[in-house]
Design a protein around this motif. Sequence first.
Motif, PDB file in Angstrom:
ATOM      1  N   GLY A 176       0.786  -1.159   0.000  1.00  0.00           N
ATOM      2  CA  GLY A 176       0.003  -0.270   0.097  1.00  0.00           C
ATOM      3  C   GLY A 176       0.958   1.371   0.090  1.00  0.00           C
ATOM      4  O   GLY A 176       0.596   2.194  -0.613  1.00  0.00           O
ATOM      5  N   ARG A 200       1.234   4.127  -3.359  1.00  0.00           N
ATOM      6  CA  ARG A 200       1.189   5.645  -3.410  1.00  0.00           C
ATOM      7  C   ARG A 200       2.030   6.350  -4.510  1.00  0.00           C
ATOM      8  O   ARG A 200       1.596   7.310  -4.978  1.00  0.00           O
ATOM      9  N   ALA A 246      -6.003   0.839  -6.117  1.00  0.00           N
ATOM     10  CA  ALA A 246      -6.730   1.094  -4.611  1.00  0.00           C
ATOM     11  C   ALA A 246      -7.779  -0.085  -4.255  1.00  0.00           C
ATOM     12  O   ALA A 246      -7.610  -0.661  -3.357  1.00  0.00           O
TER      13      ALA A 246
END
Length: 252
Positions: free
Chosen positions: A184, A188, A207
Amino acid sequence: MLNEVADGVWVRQSVWVWSNAVVVRGEGGLILVDPGIDGSDLDQLADDVDRLGLPVVAGFSTHLHWDHLLWHARFGDVPRYAMPAAASAAPGFRERAQAMAAESAPGVPLEFIGLLTPLPADGGPVPGEIVEHEAHAIGHAAVLLADRGVLLAGDMLSDVLIPLLDPRRPGQVDAYEMALDRLGEAARHVDVVVPGHGAVGEGPEVAARLAADRAYIDALRRGEEPVDARLDQDWLAGPHQSNLEQARQASG
Ligand SMILES: [Zn+2]
């Protein structure tokens, strides 16, 4: 056929379990990540690579499962890297991997399976940043190509397969949570995720993949059978049931 998903990052998908071979342009030439699957796939991949007109300088295996340990003579005699933990465990895994490949991937050159070199700490010719974790298999690594906005996820973040805990090692629910945290963080910096199996995810799909895997692991954490439309993978002996058993054992 190679599909260029970002500058100098190409993906070729095989029919077998929607497996993605990835070609990355590095400084000295091309790096082949998880090339597969069967003999004709590898041959076509070699034709595609020839057309790019750059030499293959290295291979990279994201983890120690047979479908990520393949190679072909036409790619050349170059180092094939993996994380040190995976590379050092590879000799003990080769015979089994060869047997599984012989069963599922006709025409695959068995003699090249699983010949791995530990990735040097500076990454050697492999560009980007390695995101190593303990989910799914020993020494599993994703490759973050932040400058090109791409995350090569190995057997994580698939749209077709459920998360698969490593049935041979305890603590996989924790390991998976930690892996998703790390991925995660890496995600980004990207807008494209390439899973080992399934469709390339772009934009909001990145996402969504993370959220789907988190929801699955959260359900295991609660001791519940996850509701998930993706496939169980009986060829790896890792369907919901064994995931759930391991989660329950860990909490009980
Ligand atoms: Zn795989």
